[in-house]
Design a protein around this motif. Structure first.
Motif, PDB file in Angstrom:
ATOM      1  N   SER A 233       0.779  -1.192  -0.058  1.00 28.43           N
ATOM      2  CA  SER A 233      -0.078  -0.108   0.025  1.00 28.43           C
ATOM      3  C   SER A 233       0.996   1.263  -0.059  1.00 28.43           C
ATOM      4  N   GLU A 234       0.593   2.293  -0.743  1.00 33.61           N
ATOM      5  CA  GLU A 234       1.394   3.542  -0.874  1.00 33.61           C
ATOM      6  C   GLU A 234       1.184   4.441   0.335  1.00 33.61           C
ATOM      7  N   VAL A 235       2.247   4.656   1.124  1.00 32.66           N
ATOM      8  CA  VAL A 235       2.473   4.931   2.381  1.00 32.66           C
ATOM      9  C   VAL A 235       2.487   6.814   2.028  1.00 32.66           C
TER      10      VAL A 235
ATOM     11  N   GLN B   5      -8.881   8.164  10.794  1.00 27.25           N
ATOM     12  CA  GLN B   5      -8.363   8.742   9.240  1.00 27.25           C
ATOM     13  C   GLN B   5      -9.499   8.878   8.274  1.00 27.25           C
ATOM     14  N   PHE B   6      -9.867   9.852   7.621  1.00 27.69           N
ATOM     15  CA  PHE B   6     -10.970   9.888   6.978  1.00 27.69           C
ATOM     16  C   PHE B   6     -10.508   9.852   5.494  1.00 27.69           C
ATOM     17  N   ASP B   7     -10.200  11.474   5.005  1.00 24.38           N
ATOM     18  CA  ASP B   7     -10.108  11.522   3.616  1.00 24.38           C
ATOM     19  C   ASP B   7      -8.650  11.648   3.399  1.00 24.38           C
ATOM     20  N   GLN B   8      -7.707  11.485   4.382  1.00 24.09           N
ATOM     21  CA  GLN B   8      -6.291  11.713   4.193  1.00 24.09           C
ATOM     22  C   GLN B   8      -5.697  10.371   4.926  1.00 24.09           C
ATOM     23  N   PRO B   9      -5.869   9.281   4.623  1.00 23.31           N
ATOM     24  CA  PRO B   9      -5.480   8.082   5.367  1.00 23.31           C
ATOM     25  C   PRO B   9      -3.980   7.827   5.089  1.00 23.31           C
ATOM     26  N   LEU B  10      -3.340   6.956   6.175  1.00 20.15           N
ATOM     27  CA  LEU B  10      -2.042   6.718   6.120  1.00 20.15           C
ATOM     28  C   LEU B  10      -1.407   5.941   4.792  1.00 20.15           C
ATOM     29  N   ALA B  11      -2.264   5.151   4.233  1.00 22.35           N
ATOM     30  CA  ALA B  11      -1.986   4.637   2.896  1.00 22.35           C
ATOM     31  C   ALA B  11      -3.017   4.175   2.055  1.00 22.35           C
ATOM     32  N   ARG B  12      -2.788   4.350   0.759  1.00 18.92           N
ATOM     33  CA  ARG B  12      -3.891   4.317  -0.398  1.00 18.92           C
ATOM     34  C   ARG B  12      -3.371   2.925  -1.184  1.00 18.92           C
ATOM     35  N   GLY B  13      -4.346   2.339  -1.649  1.00 20.82           N
ATOM     36  CA  GLY B  13      -4.125   1.101  -2.465  1.00 20.82           C
ATOM     37  C   GLY B  13      -3.546  -0.011  -1.923  1.00 20.82           C
ATOM     38  N   GLY B  14      -2.788  -0.855  -2.656  1.00 20.35           N
ATOM     39  CA  GLY B  14      -2.108  -2.072  -2.227  1.00 20.35           C
ATOM     40  C   GLY B  14      -2.824  -3.262  -2.528  1.00 20.35           C
ATOM     41  N   TYR B  15      -2.453  -4.261  -2.343  1.00 24.79           N
ATOM     42  CA  TYR B  15      -2.851  -5.606  -2.759  1.00 24.79           C
ATOM     43  C   TYR B  15      -2.349  -6.732  -1.932  1.00 24.79           C
ATOM     44  N   LEU B  16      -3.078  -8.097  -2.219  1.00 27.56           N
ATOM     45  CA  LEU B  16      -2.743  -9.266  -1.498  1.00 27.56           C
ATOM     46  C   LEU B  16      -2.622 -10.195  -2.409  1.00 27.56           C
ATOM     47  N   ALA B  17      -1.672 -10.891  -2.736  1.00 27.49           N
ATOM     48  CA  ALA B  17      -1.653 -12.067  -3.778  1.00 27.49           C
ATOM     49  C   ALA B  17      -2.215 -13.466  -3.054  1.00 27.49           C
ATOM     50  N   MET B  18      -3.293 -13.896  -3.754  1.00 30.27           N
ATOM     51  CA  MET B  18      -3.663 -15.265  -2.981  1.00 30.27           C
ATOM     52  C   MET B  18      -3.981 -16.054  -4.219  1.00 30.27           C
ATOM     53  N   GLU B  19      -4.391 -17.604  -3.749  1.00 35.26           N
ATOM     54  CA  GLU B  19      -4.677 -18.635  -4.565  1.00 35.26           C
ATOM     55  C   GLU B  19      -6.022 -19.085  -4.368  1.00 35.26           C
ATOM     56  N   TYR B  20      -6.876 -18.832  -5.185  1.00 31.66           N
ATOM     57  CA  TYR B  20      -8.362 -19.370  -4.946  1.00 31.66           C
ATOM     58  C   TYR B  20      -8.670 -20.425  -6.346  1.00 31.66           C
ATOM     59  N   GLU B  21      -9.322 -21.750  -5.825  1.00 33.67           N
ATOM     60  CA  GLU B  21      -9.456 -22.627  -6.656  1.00 33.67           C
ATOM     61  C   GLU B  21      -8.486 -22.718  -7.988  1.00 33.67           C
ATOM     62  N   GLY B  22      -7.214 -23.145  -7.464  1.00 37.13           N
ATOM     63  CA  GLY B  22      -6.107 -23.222  -8.127  1.00 37.13           C
ATOM     64  C   GLY B  22      -5.578 -21.995  -9.023  1.00 37.13           C
TER      65      GLY B  22
END
Ligand SMILES: [Zn+2]
Length: 478
Positions: free
Chosen positions: A68-70, A94-111
């Motif tokens: 996530s982009e700090v 924190q509302f409209d100016q959060p600590l970090a924006r975006g980001g992702y988690l890689a996972m596996e689902y149903e192969g």
């Protein structure tokens, strides 16, 4: 009509700090109610918050672990609402100016590999804890409130609405927990509430790009209940829509006993909270070098480690998942692998006998000394002890931390495998058990095991069983 399920999660994680976000009160779990409170976390007039630097380090670390982009500049706001667990009647969040924006988690689902995107990661303070008479909010005659939890630093992680079933949401949450544990930011104990999850669920006609009206489900206290609650809510919404009804925008409560969701209240929109900048705190401004230093100390994350384990140690995918799903287990494997090269054998011992012994003894993986485990496997590889003795030594090593090499010396446990030592014992057993000998001669395999067992007993388990099998065969079958 066929519907598509759309789920977004809001995950709350208590950070592993010793003290609260804005005061010096302890964050220890399970203490006397209302014993860890002060004017700041009770919001008494005139008290002023002071940032806990550690909480900021941990939140930035978590954001980095989640790609996530700090934001070098973020701000805290007051989220105003009245509820008995909130002594100030507002939560610093924190509302409209959060600590970090975006980001992702890689996972596996149903192969399939999948990236689940995150919308934001922000820092806020915990509310207190309500304890309802009869354990459930539904029908409780009264509730008690404990403010020990109020003010503990809490990270909120919001996913994009990209999950599509109860099972997928549960797997995502389990993977997220592993990442946060690797990053060392929280103990992530769902049963103690240091990891919690709310879910927004809506259904839409398959193929449609517009989101349907969502309901929010709260109070899911385990990974299993996340899956159950979501599946229940999906079915409920399907029934409502199929009957031509409309789903209300509402907050539902998962009842663990009854295994169903109950409507609690109509869901608030963010304007209901009248957010405004917290006047007692300056905006949070981070130095680039502060973020860079935290990024530098971030450990390898589980998904990457999993791939490396498959390549470097030639482990099967399933094993790599198992060894990296728990950071300590992966650490132990790697520490031993540095000094013991038979990775296949090592993997087998860890997932088999070692895990069994840890469960039996209640010891933790961290307590296992890598060098001792390597010593044990070497004793076995070199034929100095046999398998049953190795298992006994492992149990003792786990229990007491004693070096198997010392135990072998002290107790004379070395394997007996020389022909000269074994033959006299063998001859005695043959003489004393004519019936078994006859049975074996007639081809009964069990009789051989019986005879071998007799010699093993006489040597207190130290004889080499393979050699014994060979010698019996030679003596009796000729
Ligand atoms: Zn306090």
């Amino acid at each position: 009509m066929k519907y598509e399920v759309v789920i977004g999660l809001e995950i709350h994680v208590e950070l592993l700090t010793a003290s609260k976000l804005f005061c010096g009160c302890s964050t220890a779990f399970g203490r006397e109610p209302n014993s860890h409170c002060c004017p700041v976390c009770l919001g008494l007039p005139g008290s002023l918050p002071v940032f806990n630097r550690r909480a900021i380090e941990l939140s930035v670390t978590a954001a980095l672990a989640l790609k996530s982009e700090v934001q070098l500049r973020s701000r805290f706001d007051r989220k105003n609402y009245f509820y008995p667990d909130l002594p100030k009647a507002y939560q610093v969040s924190q509302f409209d100016q959060p600590l970090a924006r975006g980001g992702y988690l890689a996972m596996e689902y149903e192969g399939k590999k999948k990236l689940i995107n995150l919308e934001r990661v922000h820092l806020e303070e915990e509310a207190g804890k309500l304890i309802h008479a009869g354990d459930s909010i539904i029908g409780a005659g009264h509730s008690l409130v404990d403010y020990n939890r109020a003010g503990i630093p809490l990270l909120e992680i919001v996913t994009a609405p990209e999950l599509h079933s109860g099972e997928e949401a549960r797997l995502f949450l389990e993977d997220l927990r592993t990442v946060l544990l690797y990053a060392g930011v929280s103990d992530c104990k769902m049963e103690e509430g240091s990891l919690r999850c709310d879910a927004n669920i809506s259904l839409r006609p398959a193929g449609s790009s517009e989101l349907g009206t969502k309901a929010e489900v709260k109070n899911m206290n385990s990974f299993r209940s996340v899956e159950l609650a979501l599946d229940y809510e999906i079915k409920r919404q399907q029934q409502v829509l199929s009957a031509g009804g409309v789903v209300n925008q509402e907050t539902c409560h998962w009842d663990e006993e009854k295994k169903q969701t109950f409507s609690m209240r109509s869901k608030e929109g963010s304007s209901d909270y009248r957010y405004f900048p917290e006047p007692d705190l300056l905006p949070l401004v981070l130095e680039k070098s502060f973020v860079a230093e935290l990024a530098r100390t971030l450990p390898e994350m589980p998904a990457k480690r999993r791939e490396r384990f498959q390549e470097q140690y030639n482990l099967e995918k399933k094993e790599a998942f198992m060894f990296t799903g728990n950071r300590e287990m992966g650490d132990l494997f790697e520490a031993v692998a540095k000094i013991y090269r038979d990775y296949r054998n090592l993997a087998n011992w860890i997932q088999g006998d070692l895990l069994y012994q840890l469960r039996e003894s209640g010891k933790k993986i961290k307590e296992v000394e890598p060098a001792l485990l390597a010593n044990l496997l070497r004793l076995l590889d070199e034929g100095r002890i046999n398998r049953p003795v190795a298992k006994e030594l492992l149990a003792e090593m786990v229990q007491t931390g004693t070096d198997p090499v010392d135990l072998v010396k002290e107790r004379g446990l070395e394997q007996i495998s020389s022909r000269e030592s074994l033959l006299p014992l063998l001859e005695q057993v043959i003489a004393e058990n004519p019936e078994a000998v006859e049975n074996y001669r007639q081809g009964k395999k069990k009789a051989l095991a019986f005879l071998v067992g007799k010699v093993m007993a006489a040597t207190k388990g130290r004889a080499d069983p393979a050699e014994l099998n060979r010698l019996f065969e030679e003596k009796i079958q000729g």
